[in-house]
Design a protein around this motif. Structure first.
Motif, mmCIF file in Angstrom:
data_model
loop_
_atom_site.group_PDB
_atom_site.id
_atom_site.type_symbol
_atom_site.label_atom_id
_atom_site.label_comp_id
_atom_site.label_asym_id
_atom_site.label_seq_id
_atom_site.Cartn_x
_atom_site.Cartn_y
_atom_site.Cartn_z
ATOM 1 N N ARG A 13 0.839 -1.189 0.000
ATOM 2 C CA ARG A 13 0.000 0.000 0.000
ATOM 3 C C ARG A 13 0.882 1.250 0.000
ATOM 4 O O ARG A 13 1.805 1.350 0.801
ATOM 5 N N THR A 48 -4.993 -1.808 -8.429
ATOM 6 C CA THR A 48 -5.434 -1.104 -7.235
ATOM 7 C C THR A 48 -6.659 -1.850 -6.746
ATOM 8 O O THR A 48 -7.023 -2.887 -7.307
ATOM 9 N N GLU A 49 -7.323 -1.299 -5.742
ATOM 10 C CA GLU A 49 -8.501 -1.979 -5.205
ATOM 11 C C GLU A 49 -9.572 -2.206 -6.271
ATOM 12 O O GLU A 49 -10.286 -3.190 -6.243
ATOM 13 N N ASN A 50 -9.702 -1.268 -7.212
ATOM 14 C CA ASN A 50 -10.795 -1.371 -8.179
ATOM 15 C C ASN A 50 -10.367 -1.175 -9.632
ATOM 16 O O ASN A 50 -11.205 -1.006 -10.497
ATOM 17 N N SER A 52 -7.360 -2.263 -12.832
ATOM 18 C CA SER A 52 -6.226 -3.039 -13.320
ATOM 19 C C SER A 52 -5.691 -2.363 -14.579
ATOM 20 O O SER A 52 -6.464 -1.913 -15.418
ATOM 21 N N ARG A 87 -6.829 7.150 -7.644
ATOM 22 C CA ARG A 87 -7.309 6.538 -6.400
ATOM 23 C C ARG A 87 -7.505 7.581 -5.305
ATOM 24 O O ARG A 87 -8.424 7.471 -4.489
#
Length: 91
Positions: A13, A48-50, A52, A87
């Motif tokens: 992170r 990332t979390e949401n 690509s 982000r």
């Protein structure tokens, strides 16, 4: 045709990213000794979390150094910074 795949990456992170930071990936391999062949065959995937992002290494905007046979340094700075900015963007 053979398919090669790297071991799964360990996520990390970014709490803060200084715009002047450089983010580079060092690749030490005996599978590819020439940057042209490696760039032709491989892609990088940033997650990332949401989101690509797939980056073929043969794109003209990918910066890759080749200090010696089998050792490559890929500059991921602009891609990571762009994903980080998206982000952290507050609407």
């Amino acid at each position: 045709m053979e398919i090669f795949e790297a071991k799964p990456a360990r996520p990390f992170r970014l709490l803060y990213l200084n715009p002047e930071d450089e983010i580079k990936l060092a690749i030490d391999t005996n599978l590819y000794l020439d940057p042209g062949l490696m760039a032709q065959d491989l892609i990088m995937r940033l997650l990332t979390e949401n989101k690509s992002l797939e980056i073929p290494l043969n794109r003209p905007d990918v910066k890759m150094d080749w200090p010696r046979r089998g050792f490559f340094v890929v500059d991921l700075s602009e891609y990571v910074k762009a994903m980080y900015a998206e982000r952290t963007c507050v609407l």
